[in-house]
Design an enzyme around this catalytic site. Structure first.
Site, PDB file in Angstrom:
ATOM      1  N   LYS B 108       0.854  -1.192   0.000  1.00 22.43           N
ATOM      2  CA  LYS B 108       0.000   0.000   0.000  1.00 22.43           C
ATOM      3  C   LYS B 108       0.891   1.244   0.000  1.00 22.43           C
ATOM      4  O   LYS B 108       1.906   1.286   0.707  1.00 22.43           O
ATOM      5  CB  LYS B 108      -0.882  -0.042   1.249  1.00 22.43           C
ATOM      6  CG  LYS B 108      -1.945   1.038   1.352  1.00 22.43           C
ATOM      7  CD  LYS B 108      -2.798   0.757   2.591  1.00 22.43           C
ATOM      8  CE  LYS B 108      -3.875   1.801   2.820  1.00 22.43           C
ATOM      9  NZ  LYS B 108      -4.699   1.488   4.004  1.00 22.43           N
ATOM     10  N   SER B 186      -9.573   1.734   3.282  1.00 22.56           N
ATOM     11  CA  SER B 186      -8.761   2.549   2.410  1.00 22.56           C
ATOM     12  C   SER B 186      -7.791   1.757   1.548  1.00 22.56           C
ATOM     13  O   SER B 186      -7.228   2.290   0.602  1.00 22.56           O
ATOM     14  CB  SER B 186      -7.968   3.555   3.252  1.00 22.56           C
ATOM     15  OG  SER B 186      -7.016   2.909   4.086  1.00 22.56           O
ATOM     16  N   SER B 210      -9.625  -0.595   7.470  1.00 27.20           N
ATOM     17  CA  SER B 210      -9.006  -0.434   6.150  1.00 27.20           C
ATOM     18  C   SER B 210      -8.362  -1.690   5.592  1.00 27.20           C
ATOM     19  O   SER B 210      -8.015  -1.720   4.419  1.00 27.20           O
ATOM     20  CB  SER B 210      -7.965   0.697   6.189  1.00 27.20           C
ATOM     21  OG  SER B 210      -8.615   1.939   6.200  1.00 27.20           O
TER      22      SER B 210
END
Lengths: 162, 490
Positions: B108, B186, B210
């Site tokens: 990420k 997210s 997330s």
């Protein structure tokens, strides 16, 4: 769904408007800002615990000029702008107490970059935070209930330190 | 715009000679790229392909399918091929670093990697670079894994209060199962990249939902470790006391080697704990005790309810299932106050400078102002109530090996619908706020499909430091089901 018209696009909103009919009016000082004056500006004695210190102590916005990226209403403080007053925060009967003064604080700092509809979003955010705080206050706390963070003295050569 | 960022880098690197060799990777069938880490490793050691060929194949997909899914920020082609060659050379020399040796993965884009931008998914940080790797990247390199891409995230991990899928530098995360749906937030990129077979596995982060939410929406397995299990050094701070880093994989079984590689104390993250991560540290019961929160299965989306009911039937084959009601405490209020206050501090400069106006989602440009006035006493009160919540949750969970429930109350929202509006249609008890504020681990795995052919998911939440026990429970579930073996058609 991406509403490209919203957002802080830099559109100017007159930060101060006439205060004759507004007892909570936020009045800008022309230079510097005293604690007492800011208290008056914030318009609520309830705000005293969180009020920023005089300029130069808190730093950041209240001492920052346009040259270092400020652009917030403190530039109006510094420029000797005419004494206008911000409009009162819109009151929603469902808002927790304190929402309006806290919104006024944000308005005082950032009104030149937030439109009325933006301030409405900010108001909802503040109200949500205050509702959360009220829910937390429902939990009885004893004096000995310490917060969940730890602080310890430190020295570089401390072999016992974690 | 965001695709431009990824595209620009890919274009620059595509001029390198390496790009020519990338076509060699195409000889690996696409279907094989959906394999688990365990299967990939077995085939690698059986010389069915080299780490370089595997890496080239994934790079090809990252560059072709990545933009289609808005899953990729940067393809780290050069670094990946160097690491793959190193992995091949070591295997040839008889050095095997373990399960992750030669396996390409994505991280990420909140996690720093030297040599590449680390954008935090946000336009104001599109050119940000760090000159060292985050601890988790270093540790995966030591385990022989191959960093192939920085993957998309909702801007600033969603901490500014986004309300729409299009809240990222790279555009809205696209769900590989149905491209009209969101991949979740997210960690939108890690979830869709794992589901679409763009990487072998991915590193993700969670402050509040997330990891588990996008993993659930994309039908992959995700592990949220206990707070303090994994170093966050080099990862963007949204909430210092709630941020966690964990893996997303195509089976829960794969999460274990990734967790083993990244877990452990780190002097650069003082919150990390020196805790044993061994199966011997717990006794796995003959018949595990599971709990379901009271009220589960009443107000969720229909497919979620039905699939959860079927999951319970499977779970009852090897475990007992009882009902549990958590003590009535303000879990969500405490979590949101702590998160908002810490995020307000972490991003005060962004707000104060006015650069918050450069964020993609209009609401993200405005909402952070509201968090600037959270009272200090309210934050401290939340931190005082927090230990009480921790003790109460732990006491509730102690008789059980895990709490199970639907990971989300619905499938992924459509791309063109305001997120809160879609999710407001459904309800049900959630342990997410309580577990995140208490720092507890969870594993989410797919458990069926629902509206628009989108995955639904089952979540196991455990007591602190019980990750391996959770993975063992999930393994029992996945031995009896094949939802984790389903693949989207792309």
């Amino acid at each position: 769904m991406n509403d490209s018209t919203a957002g802080a696009s830099g559109r100017k909103i007159p930060p101060w408007r006439a205060a004759a009919d507004n007892p909570d009016a936020v009045r800008p000082p022309t230079w510097g800002i005293s604690r007492r004056r800011f208290a008056a500006m914030a318009g609520s004695a309830a705000l005293l615990p969180l009020l920023p210190l005089p300029a130069g102590v808190r730093g950041a916005s209240l001492t920052r000029g346009p040259a270092d990226g400020g652009g917030s209403t403190d530039s109006a403080f510094r420029s000797g702008a005419p004494e206008l007053a911000a409009p009162p925060a819109r009151r929603d009967p469902n808002d927790p107490p304190g929402t309006g003064p806290l919104l006024d604080y944000i308005r005082a700092l950032y009104a030149d970059r937030l439109r009325e509809e933006d301030l409405e979003v900010v108001r909802e955010r503040i109200a949500d935070s205050l509702r959360s705080a009220a829910a937390i206050r429902e939990v009885p706390l004893a004096n000995a209930d310490e917060p969940a963070f730890t602080f310890q003295a430190w020295r570089d050569d401390d072999e016992l330190a974690p | 715009m965001s695709r431009g960022r990824s595209g620009t880098l890919s274009t620059i690197e595509s001029r390198r000679p390496d790009r020519v060799r990338a076509t060699k990777g195409a000889r690996i069938p696409a279907q094989l790229l959906y394999s688990t880490v365990e299967e990939l490793g077995r085939r690698l050691r059986a010389s069915e392909f080299t780490a370089r060929e595997l890496t080239e194949a994934y790079l090809e997909r990252l560059e072709t399918l990545g933009p289609r899914l808005n899953a990729v920020v940067t393809v780290t082609r050069e670094r990946a091929l160097e690491a793959a060659d190193r992995a091949d050379a070591e295997l040839a020399a008889g050095r095997d670093r373990g399960s992750l040796h030669g396996i390409p993965y994505g991280a990420k884009d909140l996690i720093a990697a030297r040599g590449s931008p680390t954008t935090w998914g946000a336009a104001p940080f599109r050119d940000q670079r760090f000159d060292e790797d985050a601890t988790v990247i270093q540790r995966l390199e030591e385990a022989g894994a191959v960093l192939a891409a920085k993957l998309a995230t909702v801007e600033l991990a969603g901490g500014m209060g986004y309300e729409q899928a299009d809240a990222a530098l790279t555009g809205p995360g696209i769900n590989p199962w149905y491209e009209g749906a969101w991949s979740g937030g997210s960690s939108s990129g890690p979830a869709s990249a794992v589901a679409a077979g763009l990487v072998g596995f991915a590193l993700s982060t969670e402050t509040w939902g997330s990891i588990v939410t996008p993993a659930a929406f994309c039908g992959v397995s995700g592990l949220r470790p206990t707070y303090g299990r994994v170093s966050r050094h080099g990862a963007m701070a949204l909430s210092w006391t709630m941020d966690k880093i964990g893996p997303m994989c195509r089976s829960a079984h794969d999460c274990e080697p990734v967790l083993r590689a990244i877990a452990g104390q780190d002097e650069r993250d003082p919150t990390t704990a020196d805790r044993v991560l061994e199966r011997e540290s717990f006794a796995f019961p003959d018949r595990p005790r599971l709990a379901v929160l009271k009220g589960t299965g009443e107000r969720e989306q229909r497919s979620v309810r039905e699939n959860f009911a079927r999951s319970l039937e499977v779970l009852r084959e090897f475990a007992s299932v009882d009902e549990l009601e958590l003590p009535d405490l303000p879990y969500g209020a405490v979590a949101s106050t702590i998160l908002s206050a810490e995020a307000a501090s972490a991003f005060e400069d962004l707000v104060d400078s006015g650069r918050v106006a450069e964020l993609t989602a209009p609401e993200d440009r405005v909402k952070p102002y509201g968090s600037q006035v959270i009272l200090a006493k309210d934050y401290i009160n939340a931190m005082r109530v927090r230990p009480r919540l921790q003790r109460a949750i732990d006491e509730s969970l102690a008789p059980f090996d895990a709490v199970v429930g639907p990971t989300r109350t619905s499938v992924a929202s459509p791309l063109d619908v305001r997120i809160p509006d879609y999710f407001a249609e459904f309800g049900g008890p959630s342990i997410g706020g309580a577990a995140n504020v208490a720092g507890l681990p969870a594993v989410t795995v797919p458990n069926g499909f629902g509206e628009r052919g989108l995955p639904t998911a089952l979540q196991f939440t455990g007591r602190a430091w019980d990750e391996l026990k959770l993975l063992e429970l999930v393994r029992e579930y996945q031995l009896r089901t094949d939802w984790h073996r389903r693949r989207p058609e792309l």
